[in-house]
Design a protein around this motif. Structure first.
Motif, PDB file in Angstrom:
ATOM      1  N   ASP A  44      -8.595  56.131 -41.373  1.00  9.38           N
ATOM      2  CA  ASP A  44      -9.318  57.289 -40.977  1.00  9.38           C
ATOM      3  C   ASP A  44      -9.233  58.430 -42.100  1.00  9.38           C
ATOM      4  N   ALA A  45      -8.301  58.050 -43.033  1.00  8.43           N
ATOM      5  CA  ALA A  45      -8.318  58.973 -44.463  1.00  8.43           C
ATOM      6  C   ALA A  45      -9.503  58.512 -45.391  1.00  8.43           C
ATOM      7  N   GLY A  46     -10.006  57.251 -45.064  1.00  6.09           N
ATOM      8  CA  GLY A  46     -10.949  56.790 -46.001  1.00  6.09           C
ATOM      9  C   GLY A  46     -10.895  55.567 -46.761  1.00  6.09           C
ATOM     10  N   TYR A  47      -9.628  54.892 -46.818  1.00  3.24           N
ATOM     11  CA  TYR A  47      -9.315  53.962 -47.617  1.00  3.24           C
ATOM     12  C   TYR A  47      -9.528  52.616 -47.025  1.00  3.24           C
ATOM     13  N   CYS A  48     -10.616  51.955 -47.692  1.00  6.68           N
ATOM     14  CA  CYS A  48     -10.945  50.544 -46.897  1.00  6.68           C
ATOM     15  C   CYS A  48     -11.784  49.884 -48.164  1.00  6.68           C
TER      16      CYS A  48
END
Length: 393
Positions: free
Chosen positions: A76-80
């Motif tokens: 959800d925080a954007g780390y992918c």
């Protein structure tokens, strides 16, 4: 503090490693309380490149998958992507499960006798603060830093600045004259990018976002307000790939931006039986209601707790010369109106039952970014002005 000064506070976006840890810890507290309102839990998190470590100590009639929960928060925080990926990072857990008898009593069982029996389990000095700088009665520097951080995170999620990393830091400097905020002196942004440094157009877009976030208020940027982007040098890699994170390391961001005193204890990762968390909420509620009642322009409330005692050892009010009556008189009025025993705070704010009604977003998880106080975007019981009339007498 001097009546004429420049004061700077900082905030960070949800992708900052320390804030990732806070979010994971508070998401776990939500999960335990959602299944068992009597749960007691302390959840600590640490992370670095590719590795997340979770330590949980709990007594709960609940099953919480800490690894899955942590991956969801990180995603959800954007780390992918390469560097730190929610889907492939290693997650290590260490759990200590306590007997169910160690749980707290059900919320509906908190009658006067039960409240008197629930003593503080820790020694703690907690502080609450409020002032007339902003509509939410918070110091202007921290409120403004949160606004800019929220704007940057929103722009990244909306794709307005595609290469912007989830990890960013904002600092806002506010100029005070005669004890009141008069102008925004400067904004400093430390940003990481997933691609090479942005060109002039992207930097101008970021600059405009920061200024727009603070526009329209009584205290706003002017022609002399400076905006610096990565003034300390390039910040090409952000997040856990650059620096490690730990639960509870951003107390100033969580509270008053170092403008006022705060406890040294972390707020996140603890169930509400921990007085350093519940007490901090009660102290903020008290200070805000004193200011909202017109009894002071600036107020700090200090509560001192000792192990094995329900009533605070000390309750004191400091209004910095702005009170309409003496600080001692305000302290007496406050103690007559509000109950600061640990279980009374939990009951008054419904701290154990709110996670169930706040699903799926959670009640404690949203507090882990953009501060625990002065949150008009959240319906927080300690931000209510419900005691103001009684305090006026």
């Amino acid at each position: 503090m001097s009546p004429d000064m420049i004061f700077t506070s900082e905030s960070v976006t949800p992708g900052h490693p320390d804030k990732l840890c806070d979010q994971i810890s508070d998401a776990a507290i939500d999960a335990f309380l959602r299944e068992d309102a009597g749960a007691r839990a302390v959840v600590e998190c640490a992370l670095a490149t590719g590795v997340v470590f979770l330590a949980a100590r709990f007594a709960a009639d609940a099953r919480v998958d800490l690894s899955t929960l942590a991956r969801k928060v990180i995603l959800d925080a954007g780390y992918c992507a390469e560097g730190f990926d929610a889907r492939s990072c290693s997650i290590l857990t260490s759990s200590a499960e306590l007997p169910l008898e160690a749980r707290e009593p059900p919320p509906d069982a908190l009658d006067e006798e039960a409240i008197a029996r629930r003593v503080a389990h820790e020694q703690a000095n907690v502080f609450g603060f409020a002032c007339r700088d902003t509509p939410e009665l918070m110091p202007a520097p921290i409120s403004f830093a949160h606004r800019v951080a929220r704007a940057l995170d929103g722009a990244r999620r909306a794709g307005l600045v595609p290469s912007l990393s989830p990890d960013a830091k904002t600092q806002v400097s506010v100029e005070y004259r005669r004890g009141r905020p008069s102008r925004v002196h400067g904004i400093s942004l430390t940003l990481a990018f997933d691609e090479p440094a942005p060109g002039p157009d992207a930097r101008e877009r970021i600059r405009a976002l920061a200024l727009e976030a603070l526009a329209g208020g009584e205290v706003a940027p002017d022609a002399g307000t400076t905006v610096h982007i990565n003034a300390g040098g390039p910040f090409e890699i952000g997040g856990p790939a650059r620096h490690a994170g730990l639960t509870g390391r951003k107390n100033g961001i969580d509270t008053y931006g170092e403008f006022a005193r705060q406890s040294g204890s972390a707020l996140s990762g603890k169930d509400p039986s921990r007085i350093e968390r519940a007490g901090a909420y009660a102290a903020r509620h008290a200070a805000k209601n004193i200011v909202a009642a017109g009894l002071a322009d600036r107020c700090e409330v200090h509560l001192a707790y000792v192990v094995g005692q329900a009533q605070p050892l000390s309750l004191s009010v400091e209004t910095f010369g702005s009170g309409v009556m003496s600080d001692e008189a305000l302290s007496k009025r406050l103690s007559a109106v509000l109950d600061f025993r640990p279980a009374a705070i939990v009951r008054r704010f419904a701290l154990r039952t709110r996670p169930a009604s706040a699903a799926p977003t959670g009640f404690y998880l949203p507090l882990a970014t953009f501060g625990h106080f002065g949150r008009p975007d959240l319906d927080l019981p300690w931000e209510a002005g419900d005691a103001a009339e009684a305090l006026r007498g």
